[in-house]
Design a protein around this motif. Structure first.
Motif, short mmCIF file in Angstrom:
data_model
loop_
_atom_site.label_atom_id
_atom_site.label_comp_id
_atom_site.label_asym_id
_atom_site.label_seq_id
_atom_site.Cartn_x
_atom_site.Cartn_y
_atom_site.Cartn_z
N MET A 1 -15.32 -3.71 -19.58
CA MET A 1 -13.98 -3.45 -19.03
C MET A 1 -14.12 -2.94 -17.60
SD MET A 1 -10.97 -0.94 -20.51
CE MET A 1 -9.42 -0.80 -19.65
N SER A 2 -13.37 -3.51 -16.69
CA SER A 2 -13.48 -3.14 -15.28
C SER A 2 -12.77 -1.82 -15.02
CB SER A 2 -12.88 -4.25 -14.41
OG SER A 2 -12.87 -3.86 -13.06
N SER A 3 -13.34 -1.02 -14.14
CA SER A 3 -12.74 0.26 -13.77
C SER A 3 -11.96 0.17 -12.46
CB SER A 3 -13.84 1.34 -13.63
OG SER A 3 -14.74 0.97 -12.62
N ARG A 4 -11.86 -1.02 -11.92
CA ARG A 4 -11.18 -1.21 -10.66
C ARG A 4 -9.68 -0.94 -10.81
NH1 ARG A 4 -11.38 -6.74 -7.01
NH2 ARG A 4 -9.98 -6.03 -5.35
N ILE A 5 -9.12 -0.20 -9.87
CA ILE A 5 -7.70 0.14 -9.91
C ILE A 5 -6.87 -1.07 -9.53
CG2 ILE A 5 -5.92 1.58 -8.88
CD1 ILE A 5 -7.98 3.77 -8.55
N GLU A 6 -5.82 -1.31 -10.28
CA GLU A 6 -4.93 -2.44 -9.98
C GLU A 6 -4.01 -2.06 -8.83
OE1 GLU A 6 -2.22 -5.63 -12.51
OE2 GLU A 6 -2.37 -3.55 -13.20
N ILE A 7 -4.09 -2.80 -7.74
CA ILE A 7 -3.33 -2.48 -6.54
C ILE A 7 -1.84 -2.79 -6.72
CG2 ILE A 7 -3.05 -2.97 -4.08
CD1 ILE A 7 -5.54 -1.39 -4.73
N LEU A 8 -1.53 -3.94 -7.25
CA LEU A 8 -0.14 -4.36 -7.44
C LEU A 8 -0.05 -5.11 -8.76
CD1 LEU A 8 2.64 -4.38 -5.90
CD2 LEU A 8 2.04 -6.69 -5.14
N ASN A 9 0.71 -4.55 -9.69
CA ASN A 9 0.78 -5.18 -11.01
C ASN A 9 1.83 -6.28 -11.06
OD1 ASN A 9 3.30 -3.93 -11.34
ND2 ASN A 9 2.42 -2.18 -12.43
N ALA A 10 1.97 -6.90 -12.22
CA ALA A 10 2.90 -8.03 -12.37
C ALA A 10 4.35 -7.61 -12.19
CB ALA A 10 2.70 -8.67 -13.74
N GLY A 11 4.64 -6.33 -12.42
CA GLY A 11 6.01 -5.85 -12.25
C GLY A 11 6.35 -5.48 -10.82
N GLY A 12 5.40 -5.61 -9.90
CA GLY A 12 5.66 -5.30 -8.50
C GLY A 12 5.45 -3.86 -8.12
N TYR A 13 4.72 -3.10 -8.97
CA TYR A 13 4.47 -1.69 -8.69
C TYR A 13 3.00 -1.47 -8.34
CZ TYR A 13 9.09 -0.66 -10.58
OH TYR A 13 10.44 -0.62 -10.79
N ARG A 14 2.79 -0.53 -7.42
CA ARG A 14 1.45 -0.20 -6.99
C ARG A 14 0.83 0.87 -7.88
NH1 ARG A 14 3.46 0.37 -0.79
NH2 ARG A 14 1.38 1.18 -0.33
N SER A 15 -0.41 1.21 -7.62
CA SER A 15 -1.13 2.15 -8.48
C SER A 15 -0.50 3.53 -8.51
CB SER A 15 -2.59 2.26 -8.01
OG SER A 15 -2.65 2.70 -6.66
N ASP A 16 0.23 3.92 -7.44
CA ASP A 16 0.88 5.22 -7.41
C ASP A 16 2.36 5.15 -7.77
OD1 ASP A 16 1.77 3.92 -5.18
OD2 ASP A 16 1.01 5.37 -3.73
N GLY A 17 2.81 4.00 -8.26
CA GLY A 17 4.19 3.86 -8.72
C GLY A 17 5.18 3.37 -7.68
N ARG A 18 4.72 3.14 -6.46
CA ARG A 18 5.63 2.65 -5.42
C ARG A 18 5.76 1.14 -5.46
NH1 ARG A 18 3.35 4.00 0.05
NH2 ARG A 18 1.32 4.01 -1.01
N THR A 19 6.86 0.65 -4.91
CA THR A 19 7.00 -0.79 -4.71
C THR A 19 6.27 -1.17 -3.43
OG1 THR A 19 9.10 -0.49 -3.53
CG2 THR A 19 9.21 -0.85 -5.91
N GLN A 20 6.17 -2.46 -3.15
CA GLN A 20 5.33 -2.89 -2.03
C GLN A 20 5.83 -2.41 -0.68
OE1 GLN A 20 6.57 -7.35 -2.71
NE2 GLN A 20 5.82 -7.18 -0.61
N TYR A 21 7.13 -2.28 -0.48
CA TYR A 21 7.67 -1.84 0.80
C TYR A 21 8.01 -0.35 0.82
CZ TYR A 21 8.20 -6.82 1.84
OH TYR A 21 7.97 -8.15 2.05
N GLU A 22 7.70 0.36 -0.22
CA GLU A 22 8.09 1.77 -0.31
C GLU A 22 7.08 2.66 0.41
OE1 GLU A 22 9.27 5.09 -3.76
OE2 GLU A 22 8.80 3.00 -4.28
N LEU A 23 7.59 3.60 1.20
CA LEU A 23 6.75 4.54 1.91
C LEU A 23 6.51 5.78 1.05
CD1 LEU A 23 8.49 4.41 5.42
CD2 LEU A 23 6.46 3.14 4.69
N ARG A 24 5.42 6.46 1.33
CA ARG A 24 5.17 7.72 0.64
C ARG A 24 6.12 8.80 1.14
NH1 ARG A 24 -1.24 8.29 1.62
NH2 ARG A 24 -0.57 7.52 3.67
N SER A 25 6.29 9.84 0.35
CA SER A 25 7.15 10.95 0.77
C SER A 25 6.56 11.57 2.03
CB SER A 25 7.25 12.00 -0.33
OG SER A 25 5.97 12.52 -0.65
#
Length: 287
Positions: A1-25
């Motif tokens: 099993m790979s331990s690599r973090i998924e950058i962008l999943n099939a639902g359009g969310y990044r590893s920290d829960g943001r969408t692709q165009y969303e900025l961090r707080s």
């Protein structure tokens, strides 16, 4: 099993829960409350600048935290390095021991990465600060990296803009920076540390009013057919950050104005015994 973090999943969310165009707080602290956390550390540059800073700011993009202090414009400390028709800009970048990072090691004064960051910041603001107004003087900018989780360069640039504004240094325009990367065919904004290591990205700094680009930094290869789209999205995102920075500057200005008015009123009450009513007429206080 790979331990690599998924950058962008099939639902359009990044590893920290943001969408692709969303900025961090983004959190901004301006002025007297933006004290450096490294004032008592021997390995920082704080001991080189014993006087209080003329302007200061702390900027947090997500988990990345950067503080900036500006000293000057002031008389050049080394006369032979003074420039007769403009101010000299000195930038120093300090990475604090507890800031973390990939290597998680101490970076000294001559570290290549810190020198590159300092050179990028200096070249960005040389064309923005109205140095001609301050001949034979110097402006010292100290950037301290307290915590890093991606976007260190654009956080530092935004912090320098705010600290220069707080110091009252004349600029042609503000500088707003953001990072943007390409994952497959999707553009991601404000990259985290893991995202920067996984995809090609760029850091762009723009002057919002004139739309001029003061910095375009790329540390990885990005195909020319994708470059324009990534660059355009980054410039559009800079407008959002500009709004946040503008709100912080206005809040700081209102706080200073309120403090000044309160101080003047107290001085008037202690001094001549005269008050000014809402109509602007002065009247004498009753004993």
């Amino acid at each position: 099993m790979s331990s690599r973090i998924e950058i962008l999943n099939a639902g359009g969310y990044r590893s920290d829960g943001r969408t692709q165009y969303e900025l961090r707080s983004m959190t901004i602290i301006l002025g007297d409350s933006a004290k450096s956390l490294s004032e008592n550390l021997d390995d920082s540059f704080s001991n080189l600048y014993p006087n209080a800073a003329d302007g200061s700011a702390i900027v947090m993009h997500g988990l990345t935290e950067v503080s900036v202090r500006v000293f000057g414009p002031r008389e050049a400390q080394i006369r032979r390095e003074a420039i007769h028709d403009r101010a000299k800009i000195n930038v120093q970048v300090v990475m604090l021991p507890f800031s973390g990072g990939t290597a998680n090691r101490r970076r000294g004064r001559g570290d290549k990465r810190l020198l590159e960051l300092a050179a990028a910041i200096e070249s960005t603001f040389e064309s923005v600060i109205q140095t001609g107004l301050y001949p034979r003087s110097q402006i010292d900018i100290v950037v301290e990296i307290h915590q890093q989780d991606g976007g260190v360069l654009h956080s530092a640039i935004n912090g320098v803009t705010l600290a220069l504004t707080d110091a009252g240094v004349a600029m042609y325009d503000q500088v707003v920076a953001v990072s943007a990367g390409l994952h497959s065919t999707a553009v991601l904004l404000d990259l985290s540390h893991y995202e920067e290591n996984d995809m090609p990205f760029l850091t762009v700094a723009v002057m919002p009013r004139s739309k001029k680009v003061t910095l375009l930094n790329m540390e990885s290869r990005l195909h020319v057919t994708r470059f324009e789209h990534v660059f355009k999205v980054g410039c559009e995102a800079a407008e959002i950050i500009r709004t946040e920075m503008g709100n912080a500057i206005m809040a700081r200005a209102h706080a200073l104005a309120s403090s000044a008015m309160t101080g003047e009123l107290g001085q008037t009450q202690r001094g001549g015994g005269n008050l000014i009513d809402e109509s602007g007429m002065a009247y004498e206080m009753e004993e």
